[in-house]
Design a protein around this motif. Structure first.
Motif, PDB file in Angstrom:
ATOM      1  N   LEU A  73      -6.836   9.779   4.865  1.00  0.00           N
ATOM      2  CA  LEU A  73      -7.626   9.234   3.665  1.00  0.00           C
ATOM      3  C   LEU A  73      -8.002  10.420   2.884  1.00  0.00           C
ATOM      4  O   LEU A  73      -8.560  11.048   3.374  1.00  0.00           O
ATOM      5  N   ILE A  96      -2.876   3.641   2.951  1.00  0.00           N
ATOM      6  CA  ILE A  96      -4.304   3.530   3.545  1.00  0.00           C
ATOM      7  C   ILE A  96      -5.119   2.612   2.809  1.00  0.00           C
ATOM      8  O   ILE A  96      -6.187   1.714   3.499  1.00  0.00           O
ATOM      9  N   SER A 381     -14.907   9.079   1.826  1.00  0.00           N
ATOM     10  CA  SER A 381     -14.201   9.578   0.733  1.00  0.00           C
ATOM     11  C   SER A 381     -15.234   8.718  -0.422  1.00  0.00           C
ATOM     12  O   SER A 381     -16.020   8.056  -0.079  1.00  0.00           O
ATOM     13  N   LEU A 403      -8.593  -1.797   3.546  1.00  0.00           N
ATOM     14  CA  LEU A 403      -7.887  -0.660   4.013  1.00  0.00           C
ATOM     15  C   LEU A 403      -6.950  -1.512   5.008  1.00  0.00           C
ATOM     16  O   LEU A 403      -6.941  -2.411   5.479  1.00  0.00           O
TER      17      LEU A 403
END
Length: 450
Positions: A73, A96, A381, A403
């Motif tokens: 990620l 992802i 993230s 996700l």
């Protein structure tokens, strides 16, 4: 003629001014040099235009690279760009994340995007655009996207292969409205709700599929290995759903009850969900099979015969809530403490760790890993929510975020490199190339005249 020339005075030609020949030669050399420089400049512009516009648009025969050992990620998501190519044109490989991005305050500039699990590839899911961005599901292993149709009743579902860019049509046996609910961890089954559509009444004729199916839809189970769907008429109207870790059972919320059923529709029990809360869509069953995760109603909750049925499809992610847990079996292990300040539950890394979308005081959305019990958090993230949408006039918003849940246990976080967006869209490449080459031609003609 000879006589005529004979009458001309026989006088020598006047002498040329001093340095006249050198001046003429210098001017000639300068004009030739200017033309050569101008021609070289024009060719440089043409070559640069071809390098920027044509070369990126050439699709090489190489297929997307083999998946790395562990999915990744990026530690930050790239900002909005009109130059992002499509899945059909250049397949990105396994993804992802799947999410909607953009804004529609002044112009409708939303993009349904997938982000690569093995490198920083970004692609628009053009099949979603073509069907008016309907409800969709990202495969647990990140290799495909399944979608319905938000334009109205549809005869099929579409499964997009992210590795090959191809589409598989899955017939539904007749035109119905569809809401996709959950994808089993083993990738074989999909739970969805379906209902005939009227396209009238309080929802009007625009964006009516989701709420109408949410109020009247019957649960169906799709077996992707055969393409056949099985209707379970006792489960109606299906609100949210989540599969068990073994993919052999699922929990389906109707009203404020989560019915536990097997793949043949046989019910083995139910779990009551407190009013004002709902089963977390697609990810609500814990990996150890002991708990159901619940979240606050996104709007007015499931349809109760009079009100309710408005979903959070297409709603910008910004409002924090909490994730609660309910034991499936009474008298067993007590459920973990609720997780506070969560915008959306996205999946599980383990039985003791979840991944969720969170937002800071400024509204910036992040992906965060939360340890249950201890409550410790780690930011994985962040999304770019800068003023780059709608031609720089609006902030960028995230919605319909998912996700690849099957990749989360082995997930790594990589440093975000330069976004790989693929070749420019033809709608942009052709006009820009025309303008650049036209300017080069005008420059060349101007140089020729000097």
């Amino acid at each position: 003629m000879r006589d005529l020339f004979a009458t001309l005075p026989d006088e020598p030609a006047p002498p040329m001014p001093a340095g006249y020949l050198d001046t003429v030669l210098t001017l000639g050399r300068r004009s030739a040099r200017r033309r050569r420089i101008g021609t070289a400049a024009v060719w440089a512009v043409v070559v640069l235009a071809l390098a920027v516009l044509v070369v990126p648009g050439v699709q090489l025969p190489a297929q997307p690279g083999a998946p790395s050992k562990k999915p990744g990620l990026p530690d930050r998501f790239a900002g909005y760009s009109l130059l992002t190519s499509t899945v059909t044109k250049t397949p990105p490989g396994r993804a992802i994340a799947l999410y909607g991005y953009g804004n529609g305050e002044l112009f409708n500039m939303f993009q349904p995007l997938v982000v690569g699990a093995d490198r920083d590839t970004y692609r628009q899911v053009d099949a979603l655009q073509e069907r008016n961005r309907p409800s969709a599901l990202l495969a647990p292993d990140g290799t495909g996207v399944l979608l319905g149709d938000d334009r109205g009743a549809t005869d099929d579902l579409v499964l997009v292969d992210l590795a090959a860019g191809k589409r598989r049509s899955i017939p539904l046996g007749g035109p119905v409205g569809v809401r996709l609910l959950a994808w089993s961890p083993d990738g074989r089954y999909v739970a969805y709700s379906a209902a005939p559509l009227t396209g009238s009444g309080e929802f009007g004729s625009v964006n009516f599929v989701e709420p109408e199916v949410a109020r009247t839809g019957t649960l169906r189970l799709l077996d992707l290995s055969t393409g056949r769907s099985t209707e379970l008429p006792a489960i109606k109207p299906a609100w949210t759903a989540a599969f068990a870790p073994d993919s052999r059972r699922l929990a389906v919320q109707v009203g404020q009850e989560a019915h536990l059923i097997d793949l043949d529709g046989r019910e083995s029990g139910s779990v009551h969900i407190t009013a004002g809360r709902e089963l977390a869509a697609n990810v609500g069953w814990s990996p150890d099979g002991r708990f159901l995760a619940t979240v606050p109603w996104a709007a007015d909750g499931p349809f109760d015969g009079t009100v309710g049925g408005n979903t959070n499809h297409g709603v910008f992610l910004s409002i924090p809530g909490n994730v609660g847990f309910v034991a499936i079996t009474a008298g067993g292990t007590p459920p973990p403490a609720p997780v506070q300040d969560v915008v959306q539950l996205l999946g599980w890394r383990s039985a003791g760790s979840v991944v969720a979308a969170t937002a800071n005081a400024a509204g910036q959305l992040s992906l965060t890993e939360v340890q249950l019990g201890a409550g410790t958090r780690r930011t994985l993230s962040r999304f770019d929510t800068g003023d780059s949408c709608e031609l720089g006039m609006q902030t960028c918003q995230v919605f319909d975020l998912q996700l690849a849940t099957g990749l989360l246990p082995d997930l790594t976080v990589r440093h975000a490199g330069r976004p790989q967006r693929g070749p420019w869209p033809a709608t942009l490449t052709i006009p820009v190339a025309t303008v650049v080459l036209g300017a080069a031609l005008l420059l060349w003609r101007r140089v020729r005249r000097t």
